[in-house]
Every structure is written in C-alpha cells, then in structure tokens.
Write a protein that holds these residues in place. Structure first.
Motif, PDB file in Angstrom:
ATOM      1  N   LEU A   1       0.833  -1.201   0.000  1.00  0.00           N
ATOM      2  CA  LEU A   1       0.000   0.000   0.000  1.00  0.00           C
ATOM      3  C   LEU A   1       0.867   1.251   0.000  1.00  0.00           C
ATOM      4  N   VAL A   2       1.917   1.260   0.813  1.00  0.00           N
ATOM      5  CA  VAL A   2       2.831   2.397   0.876  1.00  0.00           C
ATOM      6  C   VAL A   2       3.500   2.627  -0.472  1.00  0.00           C
ATOM      7  N   VAL A   3       3.985   1.549  -1.099  1.00  0.00           N
ATOM      8  CA  VAL A   3       4.718   1.681  -2.362  1.00  0.00           C
ATOM      9  C   VAL A   3       3.806   2.151  -3.488  1.00  0.00           C
ATOM     10  N   VAL A   4       2.629   1.556  -3.614  1.00  0.00           N
ATOM     11  CA  VAL A   4       1.717   1.916  -4.700  1.00  0.00           C
ATOM     12  C   VAL A   4       1.179   3.328  -4.509  1.00  0.00           C
ATOM     13  N   PHE A   5       0.846   3.688  -3.277  1.00  0.00           N
ATOM     14  CA  PHE A   5       0.308   5.021  -3.007  1.00  0.00           C
ATOM     15  C   PHE A   5       1.344   6.100  -3.285  1.00  0.00           C
TER      16      PHE A   5
ATOM     17  N   VAL B   1      -6.854   5.958   0.565  1.00  0.00           N
ATOM     18  CA  VAL B   1      -5.841   5.654  -0.448  1.00  0.00           C
ATOM     19  C   VAL B   1      -6.487   5.268  -1.763  1.00  0.00           C
ATOM     20  N   VAL B   2      -7.548   4.460  -1.714  1.00  0.00           N
ATOM     21  CA  VAL B   2      -8.248   4.047  -2.941  1.00  0.00           C
ATOM     22  C   VAL B   2      -8.804   5.255  -3.674  1.00  0.00           C
ATOM     23  N   VAL B   3      -9.406   6.194  -2.932  1.00  0.00           N
ATOM     24  CA  VAL B   3      -9.961   7.406  -3.564  1.00  0.00           C
ATOM     25  C   VAL B   3      -8.856   8.211  -4.241  1.00  0.00           C
ATOM     26  N   ILE B   4      -7.698   8.367  -3.562  1.00  0.00           N
ATOM     27  CA  ILE B   4      -6.573   9.107  -4.147  1.00  0.00           C
ATOM     28  C   ILE B   4      -6.070   8.412  -5.403  1.00  0.00           C
TER      29      ILE B   4
ATOM     30  N   LEU C   1      -8.131   9.033  -8.432  1.00  0.00           N
ATOM     31  CA  LEU C   1      -7.881  10.343  -9.026  1.00  0.00           C
ATOM     32  C   LEU C   1      -6.487  10.441  -9.640  1.00  0.00           C
ATOM     33  N   ARG C   2      -5.532   9.710  -9.053  1.00  0.00           N
ATOM     34  CA  ARG C   2      -4.145   9.764  -9.503  1.00  0.00           C
ATOM     35  C   ARG C   2      -3.571   8.342  -9.505  1.00  0.00           C
ATOM     36  N   PRO C   3      -3.846   7.548 -10.537  1.00  0.00           N
ATOM     37  CA  PRO C   3      -3.472   6.131 -10.556  1.00  0.00           C
ATOM     38  C   PRO C   3      -1.969   5.887 -10.447  1.00  0.00           C
ATOM     39  N   GLN C   4      -1.144   6.838 -10.873  1.00  0.00           N
ATOM     40  CA  GLN C   4       0.303   6.638 -10.839  1.00  0.00           C
ATOM     41  C   GLN C   4       0.891   6.857  -9.452  1.00  0.00           C
TER      42      GLN C   4
END
Length: 308
Positions: free
Chosen positions: A246-250, A290-293, A296-299
C-alpha cells in the motif's frame, strides 16, 4: 468523537500519537524501501518480501542468543553486528532467488506473483520447522532500553528513536546509491529502456540481480529493526506485506521520495485514528482514503518523468 476532550487534551493526544506514528513511519520506510526498489525499479511483485524481512529478524534472534551465551561481555554491541548479518543473509538469499527463479519470469507479472507467493509459503514452513511455531523475541542491549521524557504525557522510546535514525540513514544511503552512483545510473537506464541499456554495454542481468539482492537486504535490516517493537513468528511477515505494498503503490512505484511521503501519511493517519476508534476501522478508513486518491491519480503521489 472529539467533544469529550478539552483542547489541551487533544493537543497532547495528537502529539503522543504523532510520536507513535513516527516510529510506525520508520518501520514502514524500512519495509517499503526494499520493496520499492524491487517493484518500482524491476516491476517484480515480490509476495515473499515479508519472509525476507522475517529472515533478518531470525538472524537477529540467533545473534542475540549466541552473544548472550558465548560472548556476554560483548552483548552491548551485538545488535549492530546482527543488522549487518541480517542484511547479508537476506541479500544472499535474494540473489539466489533472482538467479534461480525470478530471472526466468521477467515481463510475466502474474507468474512472478504466483511464484513468489509459493516461495513465501515455503519459507514460512521452513521457519516453522527450524524455529518452531511459537513467536520468539530478542533481549535488547541496555543502551536501547528506556525512554526520553519530552513532556509530562509524551515519552520517546530510545529504541524507537534508533529505528527513526536507522530509517533516515538507510533512506539517504539508498538515495545516494540511486542518484549519485554509477550503479544507480545503470539501474535507472535499465528501468527506462532495457534494450538500449543493454546495447550500450550495461550488463542488465547483473544490474537486476544486484537490485533484487539490495531490496531483499534492506528487508532483512527492516526485520532486524522489527525485533525491537514486536515478537517474531513464521507468519509475521504476512501481517505487514499489505501495508508495505500500500505504501509503495500510493507513493508511486518508481519514486523513493513518494515511498517516504506515503509511509509518513499512512502511518500518521493510522496512529491517530487508532486512538479514537478500533484498529480495524482505522485501517479501513486509511485504505478507503488511499483508494480514492489512486482513483484520481493512478500513478501514485509521485512518478518519474520520462521523455517519450
């Protein structure tokens, strides 16, 4: 939720949870840096990353037992040696895994995910066979015990402060390696254009192996630090693998700065919300945010700018 507390109490609570969040942030950074290098730089989804971390924890446990039994006069310095040995053991296993399995699965993300998941199960059973199913702990040297009294209600554990300094030092070392060394230039070249990097003489296979070994070695150091805040069991690594991904993907899979910023945001949010609600609910709200962010910003928060 806040009505039952006075303003001074809320200030103390936020400060206290902020300190606890900094310790959690340091652990997240140590865990996520290795995964960010492997996942972000190589595109490999390493589901066994938690088991490399636990290998470092078990190496620290063995080192603690050896020093307490055979070298009690030098027990105060064992933890430094344990971290070095944890890095070497995890990096060596990582290099072996890359050579024997991962190098055959590049550009096959689903196969890599399944293979490393199987590897995690094998390592868990190996740990259970060698060390037993019960969780084990280490005895910390005296200089890592105690705490500093910041205020009447806020204490800063010395071992937590050590983990923070360790996370800062490793983050700076990784940044220097990635952006101020010849090897880091080669890694970034391979990430951006593997065929062209190979065409100009870069040994891409060697770069991949060193990168994977480095990421696993950092996970080993994270496991060594983990022994200061929790006990170690065969499945302990799986408890943190979701938070680490989660940390890395976010933060953005290819950005070390994003990993650090993401770890800070998630750790502070979880630490603060856990005081006012249950731990499971705080994780749910953090994940929802995190999912909402990411919608909006998939990268992720940060991403590399590559000329195309």
């Amino acid at each position: 939720m806040f009505a039952e507390y006075s303003s001074s109490e809320l200030l103390s609570i936020f400060a206290m949870q902020g300190v606890a969040g900094l310790i959690l942030f340091s652990v997240f950074v140590l865990m996520a840096l290795g995964l960010a290098i492997i996942f972000g730089q190589m595109g490999v989804i390493n589901m066994a990353h938690g088991e490399f971390m636990i290998l470092g924890a078990y190496v620290t446990y063995l080192t603690s037992n050896v020093f307490s039994t055979y070298l009690p006069d030098f027990f105060s310095i064992y933890f430094i040696l344990a971290m070095i040995l944890a890095f070497i053991a995890a990096a060596a296993l990582g290099a072996l895994v890359e050579w024997s399995m991962i190098r055959h699965l590049y550009n096959r993300p689903l196969d890599t995910l399944l293979a490393t998941w199987g590897l995690s199960l094998i390592l868990q059973q190996l740990y259970r066979t060698v060390f037993g199913a019960r969780e084990v702990g280490v005895t910390l040297p005296d200089w890592l015990m105690g705490s500093y009294q910041l205020t009447e209600t806020i204490e800063l554990p010395i071992n937590g402060l050590f983990v923070m300094c360790l996370a800062l030092g490793i983050s700076l070392a990784v940044a220097l390696l990635m952006y101020r060394s010849r090897w880091g230039t080669q890694v970034r070249a391979v990430v951006q254009n593997r065929p062209m990097a190979g065409a100009v003489g870069i040994n891409t296979a060697k770069v991949d192996r060193i990168t994977f070994a480095l990421g696993c070695g950092i996970a080993g150091v994270a496991g060594s630090a983990f022994t200061m805040i929790g006990s170690t069991g065969p499945t302990s690594g799986q408890l943190y693998i979701v938070d680490t991904f989660l940390v890395v993907v976010f933060g953005g899979a290819s950005s070390l700065l994003g990993t650090i910023a993401s770890a800070f945001s998630i750790s502070q949010a979880q630490s603060t919300m856990e005081f006012f609600m249950s731990g499971s609910m705080s994780k749910v709200l953090t994940l929802l945010f995190v999912v909402v962010i990411l919608m909006l910003r998939p990268q992720g928060l940060f991403t590399l700018k590559v000329r195309r």
